[in-house]
Design a protein around this motif. Structure first.
Motif, PDB file in Angstrom:
ATOM      1  N   PRO A  78     -13.963 115.794  15.937  1.00 12.88           N
ATOM      2  CA  PRO A  78     -14.024 114.607  16.793  1.00 12.88           C
ATOM      3  C   PRO A  78     -15.335 114.476  17.560  1.00 12.88           C
ATOM      4  CG  PRO A  78     -12.538 116.241  17.714  1.00 12.88           C
ATOM      5  CD  PRO A  78     -12.883 116.707  16.337  1.00 12.88           C
ATOM      6  N   LEU A  79     -15.733 113.223  17.767  1.00 16.35           N
ATOM      7  CA  LEU A  79     -16.849 112.851  18.626  1.00 16.35           C
ATOM      8  C   LEU A  79     -18.186 113.371  18.110  1.00 16.35           C
ATOM      9  CD1 LEU A  79     -15.175 113.332  22.125  1.00 16.35           C
ATOM     10  CD2 LEU A  79     -15.331 111.244  20.754  1.00 16.35           C
ATOM     11  N   LYS A  80     -18.326 113.459  16.789  1.00 13.55           N
ATOM     12  CA  LYS A  80     -19.589 113.860  16.193  1.00 13.55           C
ATOM     13  C   LYS A  80     -19.627 113.377  14.748  1.00 13.55           C
ATOM     14  CE  LYS A  80     -20.317 117.791  14.358  1.00 13.55           C
ATOM     15  NZ  LYS A  80     -20.763 119.189  14.153  1.00 13.55           N
ATOM     16  N   GLY A  81     -20.827 113.458  14.151  1.00 14.78           N
ATOM     17  CA  GLY A  81     -20.965 113.143  12.738  1.00 14.78           C
ATOM     18  C   GLY A  81     -21.375 111.708  12.471  1.00 14.78           C
ATOM     19  N   PHE A  82     -21.197 111.278  11.225  1.00 12.78           N
ATOM     20  CA  PHE A  82     -21.496 109.906  10.831  1.00 12.78           C
ATOM     21  C   PHE A  82     -20.288 109.023  11.091  1.00 12.78           C
ATOM     22  CE2 PHE A  82     -24.569 111.529   7.328  1.00 12.78           C
ATOM     23  CZ  PHE A  82     -25.571 111.695   8.272  1.00 12.78           C
ATOM     24  N   ILE A 123     -32.072 108.647   1.999  1.00 13.88           N
ATOM     25  CA  ILE A 123     -32.623 109.833   2.649  1.00 13.88           C
ATOM     26  C   ILE A 123     -31.948 111.126   2.196  1.00 13.88           C
ATOM     27  CG2 ILE A 123     -31.141 109.936   4.716  1.00 13.88           C
ATOM     28  CD1 ILE A 123     -33.917 110.282   6.258  1.00 13.88           C
ATOM     29  N   PHE A 124     -30.769 111.019   1.555  1.00 16.12           N
ATOM     30  CA  PHE A 124     -30.107 112.218   1.045  1.00 16.12           C
ATOM     31  C   PHE A 124     -30.287 112.372  -0.470  1.00 16.12           C
ATOM     32  CE2 PHE A 124     -27.781 111.278   5.005  1.00 16.12           C
ATOM     33  CZ  PHE A 124     -28.130 112.429   5.690  1.00 16.12           C
ATOM     34  N   ASP A 125     -31.197 111.554  -1.038  1.00 17.16           N
ATOM     35  CA  ASP A 125     -31.626 111.806  -2.410  1.00 17.16           C
ATOM     36  C   ASP A 125     -32.452 113.084  -2.454  1.00 17.16           C
ATOM     37  OD1 ASP A 125     -30.463 109.446  -3.207  1.00 17.16           O
ATOM     38  OD2 ASP A 125     -32.335 108.286  -3.208  1.00 17.16           O
ATOM     39  N   ALA A 126     -32.552 113.679  -3.620  1.00 14.86           N
ATOM     40  CA  ALA A 126     -33.400 114.869  -3.789  1.00 14.86           C
ATOM     41  C   ALA A 126     -34.263 114.677  -5.044  1.00 14.86           C
ATOM     42  CB  ALA A 126     -32.542 116.130  -3.909  1.00 14.86           C
ATOM     43  N   TYR A 129     -35.244 114.033   8.119  1.00 13.86           N
ATOM     44  CA  TYR A 129     -33.938 113.908   8.771  1.00 13.86           C
ATOM     45  C   TYR A 129     -33.643 115.118   9.651  1.00 13.86           C
ATOM     46  CZ  TYR A 129     -28.919 113.730   9.507  1.00 13.86           C
ATOM     47  OH  TYR A 129     -27.681 113.727  10.094  1.00 13.86           O
ATOM     48  N   ASP A 130     -33.803 116.312   9.125  1.00 12.75           N
ATOM     49  CA  ASP A 130     -33.445 117.504   9.888  1.00 12.75           C
ATOM     50  C   ASP A 130     -34.266 117.611  11.166  1.00 12.75           C
ATOM     51  OD1 ASP A 130     -31.539 118.246   8.036  1.00 12.75           O
ATOM     52  OD2 ASP A 130     -32.902 119.544   6.907  1.00 12.75           O
ATOM     53  N   GLU A 131     -35.566 117.330  11.079  1.00 14.66           N
ATOM     54  CA  GLU A 131     -36.398 117.407  12.270  1.00 14.66           C
ATOM     55  C   GLU A 131     -36.022 116.328  13.280  1.00 14.66           C
ATOM     56  OE1 GLU A 131     -41.089 117.473  13.719  1.00 14.66           O
ATOM     57  OE2 GLU A 131     -40.608 117.112  11.601  1.00 14.66           O
ATOM     58  N   GLY A 136     -25.559 116.774   6.347  1.00 10.49           N
ATOM     59  CA  GLY A 136     -26.274 116.046   7.380  1.00 10.49           C
ATOM     60  C   GLY A 136     -25.378 115.615   8.513  1.00 10.49           C
ATOM     61  N   ALA A 137     -24.167 115.185   8.182  1.00  9.35           N
ATOM     62  CA  ALA A 137     -23.205 114.798   9.215  1.00  9.35           C
ATOM     63  C   ALA A 137     -22.756 116.009  10.012  1.00  9.35           C
ATOM     64  CB  ALA A 137     -22.001 114.100   8.579  1.00  9.35           C
ATOM     65  N   ARG A 138     -22.503 117.104   9.328  1.00 12.11           N
ATOM     66  CA  ARG A 138     -22.027 118.316  10.000  1.00 12.11           C
ATOM     67  C   ARG A 138     -23.083 118.876  10.949  1.00 12.11           C
ATOM     68  NH1 ARG A 138     -20.377 121.013   5.734  1.00 12.11           N
ATOM     69  NH2 ARG A 138     -18.126 120.891   6.013  1.00 12.11           N
ATOM     70  N   SER A 139     -24.356 118.655  10.648  1.00 17.29           N
ATOM     71  CA  SER A 139     -25.421 119.212  11.481  1.00 17.29           C
ATOM     72  C   SER A 139     -25.521 118.539  12.842  1.00 17.29           C
ATOM     73  CB  SER A 139     -26.765 119.085  10.758  1.00 17.29           C
ATOM     74  OG  SER A 139     -27.213 117.734  10.717  1.00 17.29           O
ATOM     75  N   LEU A 140     -24.888 117.394  13.033  1.00 22.91           N
ATOM     76  CA  LEU A 140     -24.957 116.671  14.293  1.00 22.91           C
ATOM     77  C   LEU A 140     -24.052 117.314  15.346  1.00 22.91           C
ATOM     78  CD1 LEU A 140     -24.743 113.125  12.717  1.00 22.91           C
ATOM     79  CD2 LEU A 140     -26.732 113.991  13.954  1.00 22.91           C
TER      80      LEU A 140
END
Length: 459
Positions: free
Chosen positions: A46-50, A283-286, A296-298, A330-334
């Motif tokens: 809760p209260l985080k992520g995308f 942005i999540f292409d590789a 994104y990470d920075e 990326g969502a989890r890192s928030l």
């Protein structure tokens, strides 16, 4: 260091020795500290992520939904309000088990005006413009008209009286001023046009200070760091994340944090925003396929963002394959990631009372900003909860990278029969049916919200 940051740092220090009713800060000699195994927490904590625009989506994990509302839908007269449009949105989102994040606007380019009709009828001056695809549909109001300023003051006060602390709401963005409620009227604010339609600092201060006085529990965010808001109890939202975030460009978000001396404000107040629409689908292409973007990470690490509006993973078929997994990461890192590093339970059968404890660390980028209640429970061998205890523990403000916060409590065992129980910890989401807050531990039950701390033997 701002007043808000000083307050949260004091709280963080206090958390290292939280006790209940005179119990010593460390576990009693009859208790043993046992390490708990780390495991990544879910991306829909809760209260985080995308988060997507409000709607029912199954393509990507999330716990919040976003929407705008025009002020004219909520304010029908100088002191009369219609809350039905807001209630409908909040109730629909809550039924899906999600928290709402929203912003109220006066002026949204390419949409009909959000200015209340009574103000237009009173003769409020407005400016038409073709920019941002508007073609004259919306209009920018005269923010210095005392009738508008008084209306904003009354609306914010009424909104706070009705909705401050509402469990359906995650965060409120301080809108109302500027295009999209984003606190600018570019290019009519010192940009390429000679006109300056932006609200004066005096009007901005009325809006900011009224929001701060009206909301003591629900957390607030405003678009731009400034001298007017640096000491107020509100965070910020970067609506151009990973596009106009990183230094040294003066108008980029992190550079604004630096220039206003609020790079540490995230420790007390939330940071959110929007992953810039131009980069959401690439942005999540590789490798990253965006024509223009920032790392994104920075961007996330330097802003300490907890949540971002990001529609791309939700609409249509969403992301697939490795792109989906990169977006989930990326969502989890928030935001926060709380893990119980150790738990202390009596080493021998307990009678009458038992002293138990936990040490909680934050492996994320930001603290958890709400004071949700903690609950312990004894679960018998059949999986039934035999007894519950509400304990005065708080996860609020546990700082990333700091030493684990240690909390202990003495449990009264009256009513528990002799035998062995699993002692569990739960942080209670005040939103009925809302996503459980789950710790980053292998012993966390992702469905029940219960984290098993260890075995409690009652003698």
């Amino acid at each position: 260091m701002t007043r808000a940051v000083r307050a949260v740092l004091a709280l963080a220090l206090a958390l290292t020795a939280v006790t209940a009713a005179g119990v010593p800060a460390s576990a009693t000699p009859t208790s043993t500290w046992t390490p708990l195994t780390y495991q990544q927490a879910p991306a829909d904590n809760p209260l985080k992520g995308f988060m997507p625009y409000a709607g029912s989506y199954q393509t990507f994990p999330h716990s919040m939904e976003w929407f705008y509302l025009p002020l004219r839908d909520l304010m029908t007269g100088p002191a009369t309000f219609d809350w039905v449009p807001l209630e409908r949105r909040l109730n629909a989102i809550a039924r899906r088990g999600h928290h709402a994040v929203f912003r109220v606007y006066l002026d949204y380019p390419a949409k009909p005006t959000g200015i209340p009709q009574f103000l237009l009828d009173q003769g409020l001056a407005t400016h038409s413009y073709p920019d941002h695809g508007n073609n004259g549909l919306s209009v920018s109001p005269d923010y210095e008209d005392p009738r508008l300023v008084a209306a904003l003051d009354r609306f914010i006060g009424a909104l706070g009286r009705r909705y401050d602390g509402d469990p359906r709401i995650g965060f409120i963005q301080v809108g109302l001023v500027g295009f999209w409620g984003e606190w600018h009227t570019w290019p009519y604010d010192g940009g390429t046009r000679p006109e300056n339609w932006m609200a004066s600092e005096a009007t901005q201060a009325v809006v900011l200070n009224r929001f701060e006085s009206a909301f003591k529990r629900t957390r607030l965010l405003v678009r731009y760091p400034s001298a007017l808001n640096k000491d107020l109890h509100m965070g910020y939202h970067d609506d151009s994340m990973a596009f106009e975030t990183l230094p040294p460009t003066p108008w980029h978000f992190v550079q604004r944090l630096i220039d206003n001396g609020v790079t540490e404000k995230w420790r007390a107040e939330p940071i959110g925003g929007e992953l810039r629409p131009e980069v959401q689908s690439c942005i999540f292409d590789a490798p990253v396929s965006c024509a223009q973007y920032e790392d994104y990470d920075e961007s996330v690490t330097r802003s300490h963002a907890s949540f971002l509006l990001n529609q791309a993973p939700f609409e249509g078929g969403g992301f697939t394959g490795d792109e989906w997994f990169r977006a989930v990461a990326g969502a989890r890192s928030l935001g926060y990631e709380l893990t119980v590093t150790e738990a202390a339970l009596p080493a021998a059968p307990a009678r009458g009372n038992a002293t138990v404890g936990v040490r909680i660390a934050n492996r994320g980028l930001a603290p958890f900003y709400y004071d949700w209640k903690a609950e312990l429970a004894a679960v018998d061998s059949a999986g039934r909860v035999a007894k519950r205890w509400t304990v005065p523990w708080t996860i609020t403000g546990i700082q990333p990278g700091a030493a684990p916060a240690e909390m202990t409590a003495q449990l009264k065992l009256a009513g528990l029969g002799k035998g062995e129980y699993d002692l569990t910890l739960r942080v209670v989401n005040p939103l009925p049916g809302g996503n459980d807050l789950r710790f980053a531990n292998a012993a966390q039950d992702v469905h029940s919200g219960l984290l098993t701390l260890g075995r409690l033997t009652v003698g």
